[in-house]
Design an enzyme around this catalytic site. Structure first.
Site, PDB file in Angstrom:
ATOM      1  N   GLY A 103      25.195  92.370  36.509  1.00 10.26           N
ATOM      2  CA  GLY A 103      24.978  93.003  37.804  1.00 10.26           C
ATOM      3  C   GLY A 103      23.503  92.951  38.158  1.00 10.26           C
TER       4      GLY A 103
ATOM      5  N   HIS B 137      26.020 101.834  37.599  1.00  8.90           N
ATOM      6  CA  HIS B 137      24.665 101.426  37.189  1.00  8.90           C
ATOM      7  C   HIS B 137      23.924 100.790  38.369  1.00  8.90           C
ATOM      8  CE1 HIS B 137      21.853  99.575  34.052  1.00  8.90           C
ATOM      9  NE2 HIS B 137      21.541  98.921  35.163  1.00  8.90           N
ATOM     10  N   GLU B 138      24.595  99.857  39.068  1.00 16.35           N
ATOM     11  CA  GLU B 138      23.951  99.156  40.191  1.00 16.35           C
ATOM     12  C   GLU B 138      23.722 100.109  41.367  1.00 16.35           C
ATOM     13  OE1 GLU B 138      22.665  96.512  39.414  1.00 16.35           O
ATOM     14  OE2 GLU B 138      23.847  96.178  37.621  1.00 16.35           O
TER      15      GLU B 138
ATOM     16  N   CYS C 268      19.613  97.042  30.809  1.00 20.66           N
ATOM     17  CA  CYS C 268      19.200  96.792  32.189  1.00 20.66           C
ATOM     18  C   CYS C 268      18.226  95.621  32.215  1.00 20.66           C
ATOM     19  CB  CYS C 268      18.542  98.054  32.758  1.00 20.66           C
ATOM     20  SG  CYS C 268      18.004  97.868  34.464  1.00 20.66           S
ATOM     21  N   LEU C 269      18.424  94.708  33.139  1.00 16.05           N
ATOM     22  CA  LEU C 269      17.547  93.539  33.232  1.00 16.05           C
ATOM     23  C   LEU C 269      16.110  93.942  33.565  1.00 16.05           C
ATOM     24  CD1 LEU C 269      19.895  91.088  35.169  1.00 16.05           C
ATOM     25  CD2 LEU C 269      19.381  91.088  32.721  1.00 16.05           C
TER      26      LEU C 269
ATOM     27  N   HIS D 218      20.610 102.027  41.031  1.00 17.07           N
ATOM     28  CA  HIS D 218      19.381 101.286  41.370  1.00 17.07           C
ATOM     29  C   HIS D 218      19.024 101.447  42.850  1.00 17.07           C
ATOM     30  CE1 HIS D 218      18.099  99.274  37.765  1.00 17.07           C
ATOM     31  NE2 HIS D 218      19.265  98.701  37.542  1.00 17.07           N
TER      32      HIS D 218
ATOM     33  N   GLN E 207      15.844  95.433  42.230  1.00 17.15           N
ATOM     34  CA  GLN E 207      15.423  94.749  41.007  1.00 17.15           C
ATOM     35  C   GLN E 207      14.724  93.415  41.285  1.00 17.15           C
ATOM     36  OE1 GLN E 207      19.462  95.316  38.931  1.00 17.15           O
ATOM     37  NE2 GLN E 207      17.991  95.410  37.249  1.00 17.15           N
TER      38      GLN E 207
HETATM   39 ZN   LIG Z   1      19.809  97.898  35.776  1.00 20.55          ZN
END
Ligand SMILES: [Zn+2]
Length: 182
Positions: free
Chosen positions: A49, A138-139, A96-97, A142, A54
């Protein structure tokens, strides 16, 4: 090279609430390119995701997809609203990226209703559960400047990926692949 650079913890974009996207703007080439770039960037980073903040874009937009199992087809969600379907919370591992290499146990609702718009501006309204519900929450976070560390109830489960793999999940490949990284 990924299409966009993923910003990391400390970048203000991750702590700034994103703005809704005017429905008339969705068809604009700039937004369609952003969506394509985000999908490519997510794939390059082996994530499941990615939310617009991000990549430093403050608009309410996220994408997600998983090769599985469980396989999740590509979703593009704009101006989302998330409604939990049950009050209970379940814990599972997330990464998380934008916070590379860390894993932690995060409580999430096991099922949520997703409403919003797709990349053609059509209305979305669907239910997700389990792993997909976790990725969506999660997304969605953000878009509100919230990261998974903020959701952790106990930081003692926080671990670097290598140590997590060695001590916390053993060698179960399936468990590794089911970890949400977005
Ligand atoms: Zn994340």
């Amino acid at each position: 090279m990924p299409a966009r650079t993923i910003v990391r913890l400390g970048h203000p974009a991750l702590r700034t609430p994103a703005q809704p996207l005017g429905p008339s703007r969705i068809a604009e080439p700039e937004i369609q390119s952003l969506i394509d770039d985000m999908v490519e960037t997510m794939h390059e980073a082996h994530g499941v995701g990615l939310a617009a903040p991000q990549v430093g874009e403050g608009v309410q937009l996220f994408v997600y997809q998983a090769a599985g199992p469980p396989e999740i087809p590509l979703h593009v969600v704009i101006n989302p609203m998330i409604t939990p379907q049950v009050r209970e919370l379940v814990y599972d591992w997330e990464g998380c990226l934008s916070i590379p290499d860390l894993r932690g146990l995060v409580p999430r609702h096991p099922a949520v209703r997703v409403q919003g718009l797709d990349r053609e501006g059509r209305q979305l309204d669907y239910l997700v559960s389990g792993f997909e519900a976790r990725v969506v929450q999660h997304e969605f976070d953000h878009l509100n400047g919230v990261i998974f560390l903020d959701r952790m109830r106990d930081l003692r489960s926080l671990a670097y990926f290598e140590e997590w793999e060695a001590y916390l999940v053993g060698r179960s490949h399936q468990e590794l692949e089911e970890t949400a990284v977005g």
